[in-house]
Structure formats: structure tokens, C-alpha cells
Design an enzyme around this catalytic site. Structure first.
Site, mmCIF file in Angstrom:
data_model
loop_
_atom_site.group_PDB
_atom_site.id
_atom_site.type_symbol
_atom_site.label_atom_id
_atom_site.label_comp_id
_atom_site.label_asym_id
_atom_site.label_seq_id
_atom_site.Cartn_x
_atom_site.Cartn_y
_atom_site.Cartn_z
ATOM 1 N N ASP A 1 -1.379 10.305 -3.954
ATOM 2 C CA ASP A 1 -0.218 9.444 -4.224
ATOM 3 C C ASP A 1 0.683 10.031 -5.301
ATOM 4 O O ASP A 1 1.910 10.051 -5.181
ATOM 5 C CB ASP A 1 -0.687 8.047 -4.669
ATOM 6 C CG ASP A 1 -1.688 7.435 -3.704
ATOM 7 O OD1 ASP A 1 -1.716 7.857 -2.534
ATOM 8 O OD2 ASP A 1 -2.453 6.548 -4.133
ATOM 9 N N GLU B 1 -4.737 7.069 -14.113
ATOM 10 C CA GLU B 1 -5.282 6.073 -13.184
ATOM 11 C C GLU B 1 -6.820 6.136 -13.168
ATOM 12 O O GLU B 1 -7.496 5.112 -13.175
ATOM 13 C CB GLU B 1 -4.710 6.304 -11.786
ATOM 14 C CG GLU B 1 -5.138 5.233 -10.828
ATOM 15 C CD GLU B 1 -4.005 4.646 -10.004
ATOM 16 O OE1 GLU B 1 -2.828 5.001 -10.207
ATOM 17 O OE2 GLU B 1 -4.313 3.805 -9.147
ATOM 18 N N GLY C 1 0.818 -1.211 0.000
ATOM 19 C CA GLY C 1 0.000 0.000 0.000
ATOM 20 C C GLY C 1 0.850 1.258 0.000
ATOM 21 O O GLY C 1 0.458 2.284 0.549
HETATM 22 C C1 GLA Z 1 -5.567 5.805 -1.940
HETATM 23 C C2 GLA Z 1 -5.834 6.796 -3.063
HETATM 24 C C3 GLA Z 1 -5.520 8.227 -2.619
HETATM 25 C C4 GLA Z 1 -6.196 8.561 -1.293
HETATM 26 C C5 GLA Z 1 -5.941 7.455 -0.265
HETATM 27 C C6 GLA Z 1 -6.703 7.674 1.019
HETATM 28 O O1 GLA Z 1 -4.197 5.741 -1.668
HETATM 29 O O2 GLA Z 1 -5.055 6.470 -4.189
HETATM 30 O O3 GLA Z 1 -5.905 9.142 -3.619
HETATM 31 O O4 GLA Z 1 -7.562 8.780 -1.466
HETATM 32 O O5 GLA Z 1 -6.274 6.178 -0.766
HETATM 33 O O6 GLA Z 1 -6.265 8.811 1.684
#
Ligand code: GLA
Length: 370
Positions: A162, A150, A114
């Protein structure tokens, strides 16, 4: 560099450029990005390296050191599956600004932790193409294009967290980002100077329903904002009045998003004041809110957080989208082994697969290597 050697072996010449982009952890500000809110991620030392030479036709040839075999050849933008989608998506979003290319990828983001290996891949490729074709995109424009790849090509309705972290973070800093204005600031985060360390606890679990639940949370937030008559939950100023007008899950989601935005601001206040070891309480509060109000935690994440605190962490929380992946724990350096023992013991007691521990030092965002 082994990605350059692999490129040369497959395509018969050295690549014209090599870019690296990192994965991320989010210190705080979870599920706030698509609510126009605040986030505070930092880049991790692991990432993706992309070696690229443009072609004069529209073919994309792709190889990855993590997927041994012959390069995959993709003509047009619609034939990809699996990891190649993240790369082809970037080409698709750039449209006729680029032609095809020969690409070699090497990555060391722990898979399934993650830590946003897909964003790292998108940003590395987009940065390299921006450079090769002189497109003049800013790091934020690269992040937005990667997010669009994405959203529109891969089909994951993620926010900007991200990709922005991967493109914009600086070594030794966390990135404070306002996801509405897209204004950002790098904030010094020198944990070692305070005798602290940020420990990533990778549960090594990723629940299958995560993507569907993510889309559902996003829709619930949008629906709540509509009922409240605001553009996004970011705009809720009177939380009590807002909660009076909502019910069930939408009420809980709103509670999380509004309080989480305040926690980001509070945490930045503590960092500015030099009270780094005091941020732990906010990490704990964020976790409880994600667990109970936003309902995106998992038994493995909850046990990791509880056991880390029992073992001496100043605070801990799940990080990222949830339903598996990693937790982070703020740990005094002299308590690191006691925290690891506590988590490992609790995992064994619960019959969970052993977790993996990774030290997270705020690393540098996307940059050219060659
Ligand atoms: C994922 C998504 C992000 C964000 C997080 C939660 O990583 O890709 O854009 O929403 O979850 O904060």
C-alpha cells in the site's frame, strides 16, 4: 485549497508545504508482498492531502477536515489513538530527524472501501516532512518508513504494497514491484484505449476479524516457508514437491502465494503484448485462489465478482486484504451499466447493503501541491 484555509484558520498562518498521496487498488498480486513476492497496484484518484509547518518544540498539533473540532495536541509520541496514530507513527519513526509540527489533513478516500487511506495518510505526512526537513529520502524510503510506522507504531503487520503504491505510482500506469529487491517499474495501463474501464465495487462491508486473520495468514506463510527450508514462499520453485511436504491450511496458503506470483508475471506479459482485454481470466483465477486457498474473501466480495462477470465484465476479483472492502472488475465501457445492474440486483437478492461503484483510473503517486 480548503486544507490550506483550515490550516490558516486554526494556526494563524499559511502552511509551509502541502503534499498529496493517493490510495490504491491492487490489479493483481494479493498477499504476496510479505512473502517477498510480486505486486501490481495502481494509485486511485482519491487520497490524502497534508498541510504542514514545522515547530521548534516537540508538540504535534493535528486537525482533520474529516474529524471536525479543535486541533488535537500531542506531546511526545505515545498519546494517540484512532486516525492520529498514523500521523504520530510517522513522526515517531523519523525520531530526532524532526521536531513537532502543525498539521492539517484532508482526505477523500471513500472510508472503509479498502483503498488504503491509512497508507495515503502516512505517505502524505512522511513526504511533506521529508521535503520540509530536507531529509533526502527516496519515494521507496518514504514507503518503507511509512510501513514501519504502521508495523511498529500502529501494530498492523502489513507488507509494503500500500505504501509503495502511494509513494511510487505514476498516472496512467500500474506499478510492478518486486517486494524482495524493492526494484520497481511503472507499466503503462491505458484501459480506455482498449475500450475498457476498471470498476471498483465497494461492498461497504468491513469484517471485524480482518486484522487478526491477516496476522494469522502471515504467520502460516512464514511457518510453511520454514518447513520448506526457504527464506520465503517466493522461493518455492517446485510447487508439487512443496505441497507434498505441507498439510492443511499451510498447504493451501502456499498454493495461493506461489500461483499468485506466477499470475502477476503472466499478467505483465499480457500487458506488454498489448493484450489488455485478456487479463480478465487471470483476475478471475486470482479471485478463486483467494477465496478457496487463501480464504480471505467474503460473501459480499464473491457475489460482487460473480455478478460482475454475469453482467459482462471480462474478469473480476477482490482487491486488498479481503474480508470486505472492494472488488475490481475489468469492464468493456459499453457494458458498465449492465455490470452495475447485475451487481446491484444480486446484492438486493442476497439482502446485502447496496454497493458503491467507483471508476478507477490509474492516478499519480505522492506529489507536492504547494
Ligand atoms: C493489505 C496490506 C498489504 C497487502 C494486502 C494483501 O492491504 O496492507 O500489505 O498484504 O493486504 O495483498
Amino acid at each position: 485549497m480548503r486544507v490550506v484555509e483550515a490550516f490558516r484558520a486554526a494556526y494563524g498562518a499559511a502552511p509551509q508545504t502541502v503534499w498529496r498521496a493517493p490510495g490504491r487498488v491492487n490489479l493483481i498480486g494479493e498477499h504476496t508482498d510479505y512473502n517477498d513476492g510480486f505486486v501490481l497496484p495502481f494509485a486511485v484518484p482519491w487520497g490524502v492531502t497534508a498541510a504542514i509547518t514545522p515547530r521548534t518544540d516537540d508538540t504535534i498539533r493535528l486537525l482533520s477536515l474529516q474529524a471536525p473540532g479543535e486541533p488535537v495536541t500531542i506531546a511526545g509520541h505515545d498519546q494517540s489513538a484512532g486516525w492520529t496514530r498514523y500521523v504520530v507513527g510517522v513522526f515517531a519513526m523519523l525520531g530526532d530527524r524532526v521536531r513537532g509540527a502543525d498539521v492539517a489533513i484532508d482526505g477523500d478516500v471513500p472510508p472503509g472501501a479498502g483503498l488504503s487511506s491509512s497508507a495515503a495518510l502516512e505517505v502524505a505526512v512522511a513526504s511533506a516532512l521529508n521535503d520540509l526537513h530536507g531529509l533526502g529520502m527516496t519515494p521507496m524510503e518514504i514507503a518503507l518508513l511509512s510501513q514501519k510506522a504502521e508495523n511498529d507504531f500502529v501494530g498492523m503487520p502489513c507488507g509494503i504494497l500500500d505504501q509503495a503504491a502511494s509513494a511510487l505510482c505514476e498516472e496512467g500506469h500500474a506499478l510492478f514491484l518486486d517486494c524482495r529487491s524493492l526494484g520497481s517499474r511503472n507499466i503503462p495501463l491505458d484501459l480506455a484505449a482498449h475500450g475498457l474501464s476498471m470498476l471498483i465495487i465497494d461492498t461497504q462491508v468491513h469484517h471485524q476479524h480482518a486484522d487478526g486473520e491477516y496476522a494469522k495468514r502471515r504467520a502460516e506463510c512464514e511457518s510453511a516457508a520454514r518447513k520448506l527450508g526457504v527464506p520465503a514462499l517466493r522461493d518455492v520453485t517446485d510447487l508439487a514437491a512443496a505441497l507434498d511436504r505441507l498439510q492443511g491450511d499451510e498447504r493451501k496458503r502456499t498454493m495461493h502465494v506461489v500461483t499468485e506470483n506466477h499470475r502477476v508475471e503472466a499478467l505483465i506479459g499480457l500487458l506488454r503484448a498489448g493484450a489488455v482485454s485478456e487479463i480478465g481470466a487471470l483476475l478471475n483465477a486470482s479471485h478463486l485462489s483467494l477465496r478457496d486457498q487463501y480464504e480471505v474473501s467474503s460473501p459480499e466480495l464473491d457475489v460482487a465478482v460473480e455478478a460482475a462477470i454475469k453482467g459482462g465484465a471480462r474478469g473480476a476479483r477482490m482487491t486488498g486484504g479481503g474480508f470486505g472492502g472492494s472488488a475490481i472488475a475489468l469492464v468493456p465501457v459499453d457494458r458498465l451499466s449492465s455490470v452495475e445492474e447485475s451487481v446491484t440486483g444480486a446484492y438486493a437478492e442476497h439482502g446485502f447493503q447496496a454497493p458503491r461503484f467507483l471508476p478507477a483510473t490509474p492516478a499519480r503517486g505522492a506529489h507536492r501541491l504547494a
